[in-house]
Scaffold this motif. Structure first.
Motif, PDB file in Angstrom:
ATOM      1  N   ALA A 178     -14.549  58.019   6.120  1.00 46.74           N
ATOM      2  CA  ALA A 178     -14.659  56.589   5.810  1.00 46.74           C
ATOM      3  C   ALA A 178     -15.687  56.299   4.724  1.00 46.74           C
ATOM      4  CB  ALA A 178     -15.001  55.815   7.081  1.00 46.74           C
ATOM      5  N   ASP A 179     -16.725  57.155   4.593  1.00 45.75           N
ATOM      6  CA  ASP A 179     -17.771  56.910   3.599  1.00 45.75           C
ATOM      7  C   ASP A 179     -17.477  57.566   2.252  1.00 45.75           C
ATOM      8  OD1 ASP A 179     -18.118  59.553   4.224  1.00 45.75           O
ATOM      9  OD2 ASP A 179     -20.204  59.370   4.889  1.00 45.75           O
ATOM     10  N   SER A 180     -16.271  58.111   2.072  1.00 46.84           N
ATOM     11  CA  SER A 180     -15.849  58.744   0.805  1.00 46.84           C
ATOM     12  C   SER A 180     -16.697  59.962   0.447  1.00 46.84           C
ATOM     13  CB  SER A 180     -15.893  57.735  -0.356  1.00 46.84           C
ATOM     14  OG  SER A 180     -15.007  56.668  -0.144  1.00 46.84           O
ATOM     15  N   ARG A 181     -17.279  60.602   1.442  1.00 50.31           N
ATOM     16  CA  ARG A 181     -18.122  61.775   1.173  1.00 50.31           C
ATOM     17  C   ARG A 181     -17.436  63.082   1.560  1.00 50.31           C
ATOM     18  NH1 ARG A 181     -24.145  63.151   3.764  1.00 50.31           N
ATOM     19  NH2 ARG A 181     -24.029  65.409   3.363  1.00 50.31           N
ATOM     20  N   HIS A 182     -16.790  63.124   2.708  1.00 47.84           N
ATOM     21  CA  HIS A 182     -16.192  64.356   3.203  1.00 47.84           C
ATOM     22  C   HIS A 182     -14.679  64.332   3.061  1.00 47.84           C
ATOM     23  CE1 HIS A 182     -20.092  64.226   5.326  1.00 47.84           C
ATOM     24  NE2 HIS A 182     -20.046  65.536   5.219  1.00 47.84           N
ATOM     25  N   VAL A 183     -14.106  65.509   2.856  1.00 51.04           N
ATOM     26  CA  VAL A 183     -12.656  65.681   2.849  1.00 51.04           C
ATOM     27  C   VAL A 183     -12.293  66.583   4.020  1.00 51.04           C
ATOM     28  CG1 VAL A 183     -10.665  66.612   1.614  1.00 51.04           C
ATOM     29  CG2 VAL A 183     -12.440  65.365   0.361  1.00 51.04           C
ATOM     30  N   PHE A 184     -11.432  66.083   4.908  1.00 52.37           N
ATOM     31  CA  PHE A 184     -10.889  66.889   5.997  1.00 52.37           C
ATOM     32  C   PHE A 184      -9.563  67.467   5.520  1.00 52.37           C
ATOM     33  CE2 PHE A 184     -13.129  63.265   8.000  1.00 52.37           C
ATOM     34  CZ  PHE A 184     -14.168  63.962   8.601  1.00 52.37           C
ATOM     35  N   TYR A 185      -9.362  68.762   5.723  1.00 54.14           N
ATOM     36  CA  TYR A 185      -8.121  69.354   5.228  1.00 54.14           C
ATOM     37  C   TYR A 185      -7.653  70.486   6.134  1.00 54.14           C
ATOM     38  CZ  TYR A 185     -10.768  73.310   3.183  1.00 54.14           C
ATOM     39  OH  TYR A 185     -11.560  74.418   2.990  1.00 54.14           O
ATOM     40  N   SER A 186      -6.350  70.733   6.064  1.00 47.52           N
ATOM     41  CA  SER A 186      -5.723  71.800   6.837  1.00 47.52           C
ATOM     42  C   SER A 186      -5.690  73.067   5.995  1.00 47.52           C
ATOM     43  CB  SER A 186      -4.305  71.386   7.226  1.00 47.52           C
ATOM     44  OG  SER A 186      -3.621  72.449   7.858  1.00 47.52           O
ATOM     45  N   SER A 187      -6.153  74.178   6.552  1.00 52.28           N
ATOM     46  CA  SER A 187      -6.193  75.429   5.799  1.00 52.28           C
ATOM     47  C   SER A 187      -6.039  76.613   6.749  1.00 52.28           C
ATOM     48  CB  SER A 187      -7.515  75.553   5.032  1.00 52.28           C
ATOM     49  OG  SER A 187      -7.579  76.790   4.335  1.00 52.28           O
ATOM     50  N   ASN A 188      -5.515  77.716   6.188  1.00 48.76           N
ATOM     51  CA  ASN A 188      -5.414  78.962   6.956  1.00 48.76           C
ATOM     52  C   ASN A 188      -6.547  79.917   6.613  1.00 48.76           C
ATOM     53  OD1 ASN A 188      -4.581  79.613   4.366  1.00 48.76           O
ATOM     54  ND2 ASN A 188      -2.822  80.820   5.010  1.00 48.76           N
ATOM     55  N   ARG A 189      -7.701  79.374   6.235  1.00 47.83           N
ATOM     56  CA  ARG A 189      -8.880  80.199   5.959  1.00 47.83           C
ATOM     57  C   ARG A 189      -9.139  81.134   7.132  1.00 47.83           C
ATOM     58  NH1 ARG A 189     -12.928  78.458   2.383  1.00 47.83           N
ATOM     59  NH2 ARG A 189     -14.494  79.205   3.847  1.00 47.83           N
ATOM     60  N   GLY A 190      -9.141  82.427   6.867  1.00 48.50           N
ATOM     61  CA  GLY A 190      -9.426  83.400   7.909  1.00 48.50           C
ATOM     62  C   GLY A 190      -8.260  83.693   8.826  1.00 48.50           C
ATOM     63  N   GLY A 191      -7.074  83.121   8.554  1.00 45.69           N
ATOM     64  CA  GLY A 191      -5.923  83.444   9.390  1.00 45.69           C
ATOM     65  C   GLY A 191      -5.111  82.236   9.777  1.00 45.69           C
ATOM     66  N   GLU A 192      -5.336  81.727  10.984  1.00 46.92           N
ATOM     67  CA  GLU A 192      -4.528  80.646  11.525  1.00 46.92           C
ATOM     68  C   GLU A 192      -4.940  79.302  10.921  1.00 46.92           C
ATOM     69  OE1 GLU A 192      -2.928  79.293  15.960  1.00 46.92           O
ATOM     70  OE2 GLU A 192      -4.615  80.674  15.732  1.00 46.92           O
TER      71      GLU A 192
END
Length: 700
Positions: A377-391
């Motif tokens: 909401a504060d335009s600072r963080h991005v949440f994202y889906s990734s398979n970093r490290g596997g799953e």
């Protein structure tokens, strides 16, 4: 000549180079940026290549010839071109006195970056030994002044730390299910206040979608679109008075549609020029951002569309060495856009675009896949889906501080973040999939039966003469190579733990499997024995690769290579130490398949008719659509006809004669393979059900 450099270094591709630090100066090759003490200098691509090449040598001299090979691709250039690049590089690094680019007479250049840089002496000079040091007690006044200075500096540092952004840890605090209807509810779009949600719904994987509106707390969903086309990817306007969404017809590019909420007349505000699917986001009340390209020959980029005038403007211009940019998401304050840059097939990074300056910078630099993403909401963080490290899981990256991505602690079971949205209280609307994607086989006699039966996703099948089937599966978490043996046993052969594994193919004798794996922004060709032993990396250049196929005698493997110069077919021998070489006449072929006669068949760039790469038996005129997959067998070309909004079917186009349908597949998706006995292998969706829920996130 430095043989280590000549053998080990491929031609530089800045899009795949990781950021690095030189004595406190940050270098971001993919963004063409050098930053020191907050000052950012943008380099020309050739100058950045010279810097990366010198940095790779780890303080050792690099000859002029080697630099030209690496940075100009071996083309003939004058020494003046290299001299100009070095001069520009020295100027860009001049803010940091601890970095030096030295000229080594008759050799080339050397990069030094350390706490104390020792310049190269122009001539030998005698060095006078320093006088022995003596120790004296400091006067009391000097000690007090020094102590006061230390206290002042400490206070200043403390004040600075108090205002600097601090690392944030995100966790899931609660989960609330939203839907439980039979069918697939997807593309959730929470309103900014979090009290309403718009989503797409359809009864099965082949039907078109319509949009529904409902209250998050309770209430009956209201259908808000009824068009025969496929409606999806809704997003709320900044004032929450309307939504924009994407409408995909059965054929052709998509349209952007805006409609008032709760009800009102919809309006088509623009038509995509090439894309059939894109993510859409509001940049402000008058402008949308999408991923598209002006024509099929251009590279994908981020574009803004004015909903009143229809004016389209390019916001990014990615390098031809990449696959382009897609799926933009504007920050709540409208100042930044996060988007995905596909470096190659199977490797992505998230990039951040400053809307006011047009400057780009990489948020992630590891090449792991980046699927759905939203802003805090504060335009600072991005949440994202990734398979970093596997799953695949939920990760967050801080746009204000230089820190690696962090995994968000959930503990909520199976949730998909590839399509999600967020409100102004940091609640995420997510998908809850329940289903699997397994393999099936259509036997030569017409019988169709299951081949695998496990949780997860199975795809890319290929059959051996004894009935064994190799395929890719994520049932163990990451995508790996598996074999289904004739006795029914399923065995995992690899533990690559990369961002992408694809296209396994058998050798003619059924003893060896070749495949492509992407790991750490590098794509290479591998082989492995059918029992999982003798895993070998066949190539080392890291370039984008697709569609490996064994030769008829099993002595070599052909594959498609993609660079900034386009697509071409390469071949490498199976003998240890072999090097890949271009196949004569292989330039411009984007897809290849091996046939039982040992020939390669394929599709040229921009074309859709299957042709042979070399003379021989006539090829039936087979047209391949955008949703089709195909393979070449003894009887002809087998095609799985995929449709946007109807069931798939498998057809045989014989070498001579009329095409005929082999089987309809109600819930088919994905890839097609063949066995030498004529069996057709394919992946099929089973027990598909997708519901929606809301995850409450909290930070500390």
């Amino acid at each position: 000549m430095n043989e280590h450099v000549a053998i080990q270094w491929p031609e530089l591709n800045l899009a795949r180079e990781l950021p690095f630090s030189l004595a406190g100066t940050q270098v971001r090759p993919a963004a063409l940026e050098v930053e020191h003490d907050g000052r950012i200098v943008t380099l020309e691509p050739r100058v950045m290549k010279v810097l990366v090449a010198l940095h790779r040598s780890r303080g050792q001299p690099v000859s002029r010839d080697e630099l030209i090979d690496l940075c100009w691709g071996g083309r003939i250039v004058t020494e003046g071109a290299l001299n100009r690049c070095v001069a520009q590089l020295r100027k860009a690094l001049s803010d940091n006195p601890r970095i030096s680019v030295d000229t080594i007479a008759t050799v080339g250049y050397r990069l030094q970056a350390s706490a104390d840089v020792h310049r190269v002496a122009l001539a030998a000079e005698p060095v006078e030994a320093p006088a022995p040091a003596t120790i004296q007690a400091a006067p009391r006044k000097t000690v007090l002044i020094a102590a006061g200075f230390v206290v002042t500096v400490a206070a200043a540092i403390g004040a600075l730390l108090a205002v600097l952004p601090r690392p944030v840890t995100w966790t899931a605090q609660a989960f609330h299910p939203l839907t439980s209807e039979r069918g697939l509810e997807t593309h959730p779009a929470l309103s900014p206040a979090g009290d309403q949600i718009v989503y797409a719904q359809r009864p099965d994987v082949v039907s078109r979608r319509d949009l529904y509106l409902r209250s998050v707390g309770q209430g009956i969903p209201v259908r808000i679109t009824t068009d025969p086309a496929d409606d999806h990817s809704a997003v709320w306007s900044p004032r929450s008075d309307r939504i924009a969404f994407v409408r995909t017809p059965a054929d052709g590019p998509c349209s952007l549609v805006v409609t008032p909420i709760p009800l009102g007349p919809e309006r088509v505000v623009a038509r995509c020029q090439s894309a059939s699917y894109t993510r859409v986001s509001w940049l402000d009340d008058a402008n949308l951002v999408i991923g598209d390209r002006p024509d099929p020959a251009s590279i994908w980029r981020i574009r803004s569309v004015n909903i009143e005038t229809g004016r389209v403007r390019d916001l990014t211009s990615p390098s031809a060495a990449t696959l382009g940019d897609s799926d933009p998401m504007a920050s709540p304050d409208g100042r930044q856009v996060v988007f995905r840059r596909s470096l190659m097939h199977g490797a992505d990074d998230l990039f951040l675009l400053d809307v006011r300056t047009g400057r780009e910078r990489a948020l992630t630099t590891d090449g792991w896949k980046a699927a759905g993403y939203v802003w805090s909401a504060d335009s600072r963080h991005v949440f994202y889906s990734s398979n970093r490290g596997g799953e695949f899981g939920l990760w967050t990256v801080d746009t204000k501080i230089d820190a690696p991505p962090r995994r968000v602690s959930l503990g909520l079971g199976q949730i998909s973040f590839s399509r999600m949205s967020a409100d102004n209280r940091n609640r995420l609307a997510v998908e809850i999939p329940r289903g699997r994607n397994n393999l099936a086989v259509r036997m030569p006699g017409g019988e169709t039966r299951p081949l695998t039966n496990a949780a997860g996703q199975d795809w890319d099948p290929d059959g051996a003469a004894d009935g064994a089937v190799v395929y890719v599966s994520n049932r163990s978490g990451s995508s790996e190579i598996w074999v289904n043996h004739p006795d029914g046993r399923s065995v995992r052969l690899t533990s690559i733990v990369g961002s992408y594994v694809t296209a396994p193919a058998w050798s003619p004798d059924g003893r060896t499997i070749t495949f492509i794996a992407v790991k750490g922004r590098r794509s290479d060709l591998y082989t492995v024995a059918r029992d999982g032993s003798r895993l070998r990396e066949m190539t080392w250049d890291g370039l984008d690769k697709l569609y490996p196929e064994f030769s008829a005698d099993g002595a070599s493997v052909s594959y498609v290579e993609r660079t900034a110069n386009g697509y071409r077919v390469m071949r490498i021998g199976m003998a240890p130490g072999a090097h890949p070489a271009a196949v004569p006449g292989g330039a411009g072929w984007q897809v290849v398949r091996g046939g039982p006669d040992g020939r390669l068949y394929g599709l040229r760039v921009g074309q859709s008719v299957v042709r042979a790469l070399s003379p021989g038996r006539a090829v039936p005129p087979v047209e391949i659509g955008g949703y089709d997959t195909w393979a070449v067998g003894d009887d002809g070309v087998v095609v799985m006809r995929g449709q946007r909004a109807s069931s798939s079917s498998i057809w045989l186009h014989p070498w001579t004669g009329t095409p005929r349908k082999l089987v309809d597949i109600p819930n088919c998706c994905g890839s097609l393979g063949l066995s030498p006995n004529g069996a057709v292998l394919f992946s099929q969706s089973l027990d598909d059900q997708i519901d929606l829920g809301v995850v409450d996130l909290a930070s500390k």
